[in-house]
Design a protein around this motif. Sequence first.
Motif, PDB file in Angstrom:
ATOM      1  N   LEU A   8      63.253 -19.472  38.330  1.00  0.00           N
ATOM      2  CA  LEU A   8      62.028 -20.028  37.770  1.00  0.00           C
ATOM      3  C   LEU A   8      60.859 -19.068  37.992  1.00  0.00           C
ATOM      4  O   LEU A   8      60.049 -18.825  37.100  1.00  0.00           O
ATOM      5  CB  LEU A   8      61.788 -21.345  38.489  1.00  0.00           C
ATOM      6  N   ARG A   9      60.807 -18.512  39.181  1.00  0.00           N
ATOM      7  CA  ARG A   9      59.724 -17.611  39.533  1.00  0.00           C
ATOM      8  C   ARG A   9      59.723 -16.383  38.626  1.00  0.00           C
ATOM      9  O   ARG A   9      58.697 -15.960  38.112  1.00  0.00           O
ATOM     10  CB  ARG A   9      59.906 -17.179  40.993  1.00  0.00           C
ATOM     11  N   ARG A  10      60.922 -15.826  38.409  1.00  0.00           N
ATOM     12  CA  ARG A  10      60.992 -14.649  37.543  1.00  0.00           C
ATOM     13  C   ARG A  10      60.568 -14.991  36.130  1.00  0.00           C
ATOM     14  O   ARG A  10      59.794 -14.290  35.495  1.00  0.00           O
ATOM     15  CB  ARG A  10      62.413 -14.083  37.511  1.00  0.00           C
ATOM     16  N   GLU A  11      61.126 -16.117  35.617  1.00  0.00           N
ATOM     17  CA  GLU A  11      60.816 -16.505  34.238  1.00  0.00           C
ATOM     18  C   GLU A  11      59.313 -16.702  34.077  1.00  0.00           C
ATOM     19  O   GLU A  11      58.723 -16.314  33.078  1.00  0.00           O
ATOM     20  CB  GLU A  11      61.545 -17.809  33.870  1.00  0.00           C
ATOM     21  N   TYR A  12      58.725 -17.325  35.091  1.00  0.00           N
ATOM     22  CA  TYR A  12      57.298 -17.616  35.013  1.00  0.00           C
ATOM     23  C   TYR A  12      56.478 -16.330  35.094  1.00  0.00           C
ATOM     24  O   TYR A  12      55.682 -16.032  34.201  1.00  0.00           O
ATOM     25  CB  TYR A  12      56.920 -18.566  36.146  1.00  0.00           C
ATOM     26  N   PHE A 189      53.079 -26.774  20.581  1.00  0.00           N
ATOM     27  CA  PHE A 189      53.541 -26.407  21.923  1.00  0.00           C
ATOM     28  C   PHE A 189      55.067 -26.445  22.004  1.00  0.00           C
ATOM     29  O   PHE A 189      55.693 -25.554  22.574  1.00  0.00           O
ATOM     30  CB  PHE A 189      52.944 -27.339  22.975  1.00  0.00           C
ATOM     31  N   ILE A 190      55.665 -27.491  21.438  1.00  0.00           N
ATOM     32  CA  ILE A 190      57.127 -27.599  21.510  1.00  0.00           C
ATOM     33  C   ILE A 190      57.771 -26.415  20.804  1.00  0.00           C
ATOM     34  O   ILE A 190      58.691 -25.778  21.313  1.00  0.00           O
ATOM     35  CB  ILE A 190      57.610 -28.930  20.898  1.00  0.00           C
ATOM     36  N   PHE A 191      57.251 -26.095  19.642  1.00  0.00           N
ATOM     37  CA  PHE A 191      57.839 -24.991  18.884  1.00  0.00           C
ATOM     38  C   PHE A 191      57.634 -23.654  19.572  1.00  0.00           C
ATOM     39  O   PHE A 191      58.556 -22.855  19.713  1.00  0.00           O
ATOM     40  CB  PHE A 191      57.236 -24.925  17.477  1.00  0.00           C
ATOM     41  N   LEU A 192      56.406 -23.450  20.026  1.00  0.00           N
ATOM     42  CA  LEU A 192      56.046 -22.178  20.638  1.00  0.00           C
ATOM     43  C   LEU A 192      56.910 -21.906  21.864  1.00  0.00           C
ATOM     44  O   LEU A 192      57.529 -20.854  21.986  1.00  0.00           O
ATOM     45  CB  LEU A 192      54.573 -22.258  21.055  1.00  0.00           C
ATOM     46  N   TYR A 193      56.949 -22.890  22.760  1.00  0.00           N
ATOM     47  CA  TYR A 193      57.638 -22.647  24.024  1.00  0.00           C
ATOM     48  C   TYR A 193      59.139 -22.891  23.905  1.00  0.00           C
ATOM     49  O   TYR A 193      59.916 -22.250  24.606  1.00  0.00           O
ATOM     50  CB  TYR A 193      56.973 -23.451  25.131  1.00  0.00           C
ATOM     51  N   GLY A 234      53.683 -22.728  29.805  1.00  0.00           N
ATOM     52  CA  GLY A 234      52.962 -23.515  28.813  1.00  0.00           C
ATOM     53  C   GLY A 234      51.847 -24.323  29.450  1.00  0.00           C
ATOM     54  O   GLY A 234      50.718 -24.342  28.951  1.00  0.00           O
ATOM     55  N   LEU A 235      52.152 -24.960  30.585  1.00  0.00           N
ATOM     56  CA  LEU A 235      51.133 -25.763  31.253  1.00  0.00           C
ATOM     57  C   LEU A 235      49.987 -24.886  31.742  1.00  0.00           C
ATOM     58  O   LEU A 235      48.821 -25.245  31.619  1.00  0.00           O
ATOM     59  CB  LEU A 235      51.757 -26.519  32.432  1.00  0.00           C
ATOM     60  N   THR A 236      50.364 -23.732  32.298  1.00  0.00           N
ATOM     61  CA  THR A 236      49.332 -22.817  32.774  1.00  0.00           C
ATOM     62  C   THR A 236      48.389 -22.450  31.631  1.00  0.00           C
ATOM     63  O   THR A 236      47.169 -22.492  31.766  1.00  0.00           O
ATOM     64  CB  THR A 236      49.970 -21.522  33.322  1.00  0.00           C
ATOM     65  N   GLN A 237      49.006 -22.117  30.504  1.00  0.00           N
ATOM     66  CA  GLN A 237      48.186 -21.718  29.363  1.00  0.00           C
ATOM     67  C   GLN A 237      47.283 -22.874  28.920  1.00  0.00           C
ATOM     68  O   GLN A 237      46.095 -22.685  28.691  1.00  0.00           O
ATOM     69  CB  GLN A 237      49.075 -21.294  28.212  1.00  0.00           C
ATOM     70  N   PHE A 238      47.865 -24.070  28.877  1.00  0.00           N
ATOM     71  CA  PHE A 238      47.090 -25.218  28.425  1.00  0.00           C
ATOM     72  C   PHE A 238      45.913 -25.492  29.362  1.00  0.00           C
ATOM     73  O   PHE A 238      44.777 -25.656  28.928  1.00  0.00           O
ATOM     74  CB  PHE A 238      47.999 -26.448  28.340  1.00  0.00           C
ATOM     75  N   VAL A 239      46.211 -25.505  30.673  1.00  0.00           N
ATOM     76  CA  VAL A 239      45.161 -25.791  31.645  1.00  0.00           C
ATOM     77  C   VAL A 239      44.076 -24.715  31.580  1.00  0.00           C
ATOM     78  O   VAL A 239      42.878 -25.013  31.580  1.00  0.00           O
ATOM     79  CB  VAL A 239      45.760 -25.894  33.066  1.00  0.00           C
ATOM     80  N   LEU A 240      44.512 -23.460  31.472  1.00  0.00           N
ATOM     81  CA  LEU A 240      43.533 -22.374  31.386  1.00  0.00           C
ATOM     82  C   LEU A 240      42.671 -22.524  30.142  1.00  0.00           C
ATOM     83  O   LEU A 240      41.468 -22.282  30.166  1.00  0.00           O
ATOM     84  CB  LEU A 240      44.237 -21.012  31.375  1.00  0.00           C
ATOM     85  N   TRP A 241      43.307 -22.944  29.069  1.00  0.00           N
ATOM     86  CA  TRP A 241      42.550 -23.134  27.829  1.00  0.00           C
ATOM     87  C   TRP A 241      41.485 -24.189  27.993  1.00  0.00           C
ATOM     88  O   TRP A 241      40.332 -23.998  27.610  1.00  0.00           O
ATOM     89  CB  TRP A 241      43.499 -23.512  26.680  1.00  0.00           C
ATOM     90  N   VAL A 242      41.894 -25.317  28.585  1.00  0.00           N
ATOM     91  CA  VAL A 242      40.933 -26.409  28.764  1.00  0.00           C
ATOM     92  C   VAL A 242      39.778 -25.941  29.646  1.00  0.00           C
ATOM     93  O   VAL A 242      38.602 -26.111  29.311  1.00  0.00           O
ATOM     94  CB  VAL A 242      41.628 -27.643  29.389  1.00  0.00           C
ATOM     95  N   ILE A 243      40.127 -25.286  30.766  1.00  0.00           N
ATOM     96  CA  ILE A 243      39.083 -24.853  31.701  1.00  0.00           C
ATOM     97  C   ILE A 243      38.170 -23.807  31.059  1.00  0.00           C
ATOM     98  O   ILE A 243      36.947 -23.921  31.094  1.00  0.00           O
ATOM     99  CB  ILE A 243      39.715 -24.281  32.989  1.00  0.00           C
ATOM    100  N   LEU A 244      38.791 -22.792  30.447  1.00  0.00           N
ATOM    101  CA  LEU A 244      37.989 -21.708  29.879  1.00  0.00           C
ATOM    102  C   LEU A 244      37.110 -22.200  28.739  1.00  0.00           C
ATOM    103  O   LEU A 244      35.954 -21.802  28.618  1.00  0.00           O
ATOM    104  CB  LEU A 244      38.898 -20.573  29.404  1.00  0.00           C
ATOM    105  N   THR A 245      37.687 -23.093  27.892  1.00  0.00           N
ATOM    106  CA  THR A 245      36.890 -23.618  26.779  1.00  0.00           C
ATOM    107  C   THR A 245      35.681 -24.361  27.332  1.00  0.00           C
ATOM    108  O   THR A 245      34.548 -24.144  26.892  1.00  0.00           O
ATOM    109  CB  THR A 245      37.718 -24.583  25.922  1.00  0.00           C
ATOM    110  N   GLY A 246      35.932 -25.209  28.342  1.00  0.00           N
ATOM    111  CA  GLY A 246      34.844 -25.949  28.971  1.00  0.00           C
ATOM    112  C   GLY A 246      33.790 -25.000  29.518  1.00  0.00           C
ATOM    113  O   GLY A 246      32.593 -25.182  29.313  1.00  0.00           O
ATOM    114  N   LEU A 247      34.284 -23.947  30.165  1.00  0.00           N
ATOM    115  CA  LEU A 247      33.395 -22.975  30.790  1.00  0.00           C
ATOM    116  C   LEU A 247      32.512 -22.289  29.761  1.00  0.00           C
ATOM    117  O   LEU A 247      31.298 -22.141  29.944  1.00  0.00           O
ATOM    118  CB  LEU A 247      34.252 -21.934  31.524  1.00  0.00           C
ATOM    119  N   ILE A 248      33.134 -21.891  28.652  1.00  0.00           N
ATOM    120  CA  ILE A 248      32.376 -21.175  27.623  1.00  0.00           C
ATOM    121  C   ILE A 248      31.322 -22.089  27.012  1.00  0.00           C
ATOM    122  O   ILE A 248      30.153 -21.717  26.884  1.00  0.00           O
ATOM    123  CB  ILE A 248      33.331 -20.633  26.542  1.00  0.00           C
ATOM    124  N   VAL A 249      31.748 -23.328  26.682  1.00  0.00           N
ATOM    125  CA  VAL A 249      30.795 -24.261  26.078  1.00  0.00           C
ATOM    126  C   VAL A 249      29.659 -24.544  27.048  1.00  0.00           C
ATOM    127  O   VAL A 249      28.485 -24.556  26.690  1.00  0.00           O
ATOM    128  CB  VAL A 249      31.522 -25.568  25.669  1.00  0.00           C
TER     129      VAL A 249
END
Lengths: 444, 308
Positions: A8-12, A189-193, A234-249
């Motif tokens: 898991l660690r390697r894949e991640y 998300f399902i398709f991408l990941y 996928g979760l990392t990306q999603f969480v980062l997106w939410v945080i970064l979007t919030g931050l930028i706005v």
Amino acid sequence: MNKIFTILRREYLSRVKKKSFIIMTVLGPILMAALFVVPVYLANVSDREMKVAVLDETGLFYDAFHNSDKVEYENIYMDYATARDQFEELDYDALLHIPESALNNPNSVKLLSTSNIGLNMISDMESVIQKKLEAHRLSLSGIDKKVLEDIEVDVTINTFIYKEGEEKQNYSEISYALGLISGLLIYIFIFLYGAQVMRGVIEEKTSRIVEVIVSSVKPFQLMMGKIVGIALVGLTQFVLWVILTGLIVFTFQTINPDLFKYKSPEQQMIENKGLTPDELAVQQENLELSNDKANSLLEGIRQIQFGNILIMFLFYFIGGYLLYASLFAAIGSAVDNETDTQQFMLPVTIPLILAIISMQVVLNNPDGPVAFWMSIIPFTSPIIMMARIPFNPPVAYWEIGLSLAMLVAGFVFTTWLAARIYRTGILMYGKKASFRELFKWIRF
Amino acid sequence: MTFFEAENVSKNYAGHTALDHVSINVKEQSIFGLLGPNGAGKTTLIRIINQIIGPDTGELRIKGEKLNPDHIAQIGYLPEERGLYKKMKVGEQAMYLARLKGLSKQDAYSRLKKWFEKFEIENWWGKKVEELSKGMAQKVQFIVTVVHEPSLLIFDEPFSGFDPINAELLKQEILKLKDKGATIIFSTHNMSSVEELCDNIALIDKAKVILDGEMQSIKQEYKSNAYELKVRDLQKDINEILPSSFNLKKIRALNNCQSFVVELPGNVTSNELLSQVMPHAQVSSFEEILPTMNEIFIRKVTEAGRSK
């Protein structure tokens, strides 16, 4: 268990460190924030102030045009030919010529300028002229303009949900938009990941490392390590997106606090001078009405339980992803290269596409039988349920419970099925499997 | 002493039998050659030993203990179909594979460093695998196969992809591992390397073991009572000297002498051949011809094919 973690660690890590991941993670929020910020920004950016000369031959328009911070109107009194000849010396940006004939032929109005004039400004002028001409014609036919304004009505139906003796205002437009967005996000998300899982399996097969690895770990461990590792990506990306979007706005808001204040155009009009008290009263009334609307929209947004939606989104993303990812892993194991995946992809993607197509129906009738059944069947439930959840009244708890339980059962089943195909498939080289063979591998 | 044994192992796939009651017995600290034509079932047997797949029937034992998942850390496997993650760095990858075999981070690191030094490839540690040549990647693969110091090593066609110099290096390393106490199962088509390395062999054809035992005694068993002799000053035609029951297989004229390969009938001894020749020529050398593994392999497999 320890070995699953190593895998898991390697894949991640191998994916999170990739340039494409970093670029997507940074670019995503910028695009999303742009979606919020740019329209607001554009709406507020004041263009250079324009000076427009109004050459009115009808005598109707001397006080029709009101100045704003964008346009300044000035009446000039001369004939059109002279005005045109002196246009450059007069230092106007545009010359609006309303000839006498405009009373009968409104299309004879002319705007003269040296550069392009914004479409918004033109349509503003058009509406002013149109209203004035309408009023003029009404008075000619003996109808007072005020009578007409009294007759005019503007209807907005406020929808309420009556439940447990309580009235609750409903904002279905907002729910519709949110449902659509969450459903689509789950699908993407399902398709991408899922596709990443498939590509990962194919990579291991074509690079021939898979046999080295399965001599140390069980194929099931390898498959689960990969699936869970990519889920975390996928979760990392999603969480980062939410945080970064919030931050930028948020940053934009602090830098430029005026940007997000709601400025109603009516307000500006009231500030303008030259209105009769009667007209002012009418404007005031309009303003209150539209303020009501704006407020109710805000109220609607406030009423949405974003926390709830976010939690459900995570549940359905993880569930839906696990369900499909193992199938994608099985596909990857059955082929030798990506071009061979087509025939196996079809049965896996059909339910997903079906869900997307049905979303229209579901959004229009979120409590209907289509919505109900498709949010119970695990192959479509992640998309359809997410489309339903923002609506009021909320989806019943037992429905969500049943749907989630079915989803869990669904992914246990697909994982079991996929593991049986996977463990045989990964060791088959140079042979393109058929559906019959896959079936044999499952039974075997 | 027996280190590893397989007893009556069978494996059926839908529609065909991959292994049919196969039994092998591998002695501790020996090199065991697993031979056979393509598709005979060698890879299936190797995968069963590695517990990648399970046998339908039969039992496998390591030091008398039934094969179980705990044994995985004791086995090192270099598969025929081998590769590495192309986009991963060599060092990271070696660490990953070593850790999957159960080594701790520190152990994996220090041992890998030692092996990288030994093969003089320390500067590859930070390189990506796709930058390596095939032979280079094979070296890395060999290292990750042996890094956890397994007591049972399984090599499937280990020399494919190596140039002669590196193949020799590898051969020496394999022999060293054996001297250090490892037991080695070695599967290949390359019969000359079998002759150089193996103590015992098993020949598998069409899912069955058709020949097994100590390599030297198999050679003895399959010798055809043939001799090569070199003579000088031959006074008569060789065909006139030898009785017609002797089968003259090869005649070669060398600088100042001649060489013959003669196959004798079963009951005739080498002394008789010599006594026939000696009166007519000066014998300069005389040697019994043992069959090569290559010959035995071809002979057994074609025989088995005919008897079907």
